[in-house]
Enzyme design. Structure first.
Site, short mmCIF file in Angstrom:
data_model
loop_
_atom_site.label_atom_id
_atom_site.label_comp_id
_atom_site.label_asym_id
_atom_site.label_seq_id
_atom_site.Cartn_x
_atom_site.Cartn_y
_atom_site.Cartn_z
CB THR A 274 4.24 3.58 -5.21
OG1 THR A 274 4.31 3.92 -3.82
CG2 THR A 274 5.12 4.52 -6.01
CB VAL B 68 -0.93 0.03 1.23
CG1 VAL B 68 -1.81 1.28 1.21
CG2 VAL B 68 -1.79 -1.23 1.28
CB CYS B 69 0.98 4.24 0.28
SG CYS B 69 1.36 5.99 0.18
CB THR B 70 5.80 4.90 0.37
OG1 THR B 70 5.40 4.90 1.75
CG2 THR B 70 5.42 6.22 -0.27
#
Length: 320
Positions: A124, A104-106
């Site tokens: 990302t 998730v995300c970074t």
């Protein structure tokens, strides 16, 4: 119902919503269907972690004691740019044992540092896509979608996109009805298509420096159904078509045609989400001319037809 284990990796500086968003989705399966996922959280040494917002999270145990899960979820956070080497080593050694690997995300930066993204298409958070691509040239970074599936690997954009991805995984594992029930309970849409863009056309493109070009950008946004050919837009900017096309691309980063395509698609999406207008009328209002032309544009960019898009991702007004 098949019970799948999910292990969520915790570390200091983790983004709390990257953790709790997907966890709430997965937990909803057990709540509404009686079974579904065995959820566990783990930090490197089993100690509580402090999130980027200052909240403290108490893990279920340590990564060293964790059994190989079906799904390993790696959330993003502030420290992913300079990750803990021991965490990267653990991911390198243990992540390949999971049947499904999710970031998730970074969190994608942690997987990349462990060499787990090489040769894969990923996404990302938009702010670190360039960094990820430069730092790990063996990784194919797509900055546009809110989430990407590539075999056993699933990566998502920032924060709420983790909820979209988790709902997609639930739908894949347990069917649409359960995923829809969870989405309604969380008051979120089921579900934004994974290849829906992270940003609007206006935010994706740069704002032109010169006033005539900025005025044309605004005109396109306000009049998507008008004649938006290069010739018509150049006349509005009082430039020759060739000069206009060259200057527009230099100052916005997009060709006029590409910018118009994005604005029209975005406008059509909003009308499908927020109104009960017919698809024929929407196609005319957005400059497509015919429903078939709009359908081709949706399938090319979003991978879904307008009617299916409305069914999956429509606002409350369109649902009645």
């Amino acid at each position: 119902m098949t019970q799948r284990s999910v292990l969520v990796v915790l570390y200091d500086g983790v983004q709390s919503l990257d953790v709790t968003g997907p966890v709430e989705v997965f937990a909803g399966v057990s709540h509404f269907a009686g079974a579904g996922y065995e959820l566990r959280t783990a930090s490197r040494d089993g100690a509580p972690v402090r999130t980027s917002s200052g909240l403290s999270l108490v893990p279920d145990g340590s990564l060293a004691d964790a059994e190989p899960p079906h799904t390993l979820l790696v959330p993003g956070g502030q420290s992913t740019g300079t990750p803990d080497p021991s965490l990267v080593d653990w991911l390198r050694a243990h992540a390949p044992q999971a049947e499904r690997l999710v970031s998730v995300c970074t969190g994608a930066l942690l997987l990349a540092a462990a060499g787990l993204l090489d040769g894969h298409r990923v996404t990302t958070h938009w702010t670190v896509c360039d960094h990820l691509a430069r730092s790990y040239p063996a990784v194919e970074v797509d900055p546009d979608p809110i989430f990407v599936r590539d075999g056993r690997l699933a990566t998502s954009a920032g924060v709420t996109a983790g909820i979209d991805l988790a709902l997609a995984l639930v739908e894949e594992d347990h069917g649409r009805d359960i995923a829809l029930t969870i989405a309604r309970h969380l008051v979120v849409f089921l579900r934004r298509p994974g290849n829906q863009a992270q940003f609007s056309a206006q935010l994706t493109a740069q704002t032109a420096r010169r006033e005539p070009l900025r005025a044309v950008q605004h005109w396109i946004t306000e009049h998507p159904g008008d004649d938006l050919t290069v010739e018509a837009l150049a006349a509005r900017a009082r430039l020759s078509p060739r000069h206009f096309a060259r200057a527009f691309r230099a100052e916005t980063g997009l060709t006029p045609g590409r910018y118009v395509d994005r604005v029209r698609l975005e406008h059509a999406r909003r009308l499908l989400e927020d109104t009960t207008d017919g698809i024929s009328g929407i196609s005319r209002d957005c400059g497509y001319g015919t429903p078939e032309a709009m359908r081709r544009a949706f399938i090319k960019t979003l991978g879904t037809a307008p009617a299916e898009y409305r069914r999956r991702f429509r606002g409350r007004l369109a649902a009645h």
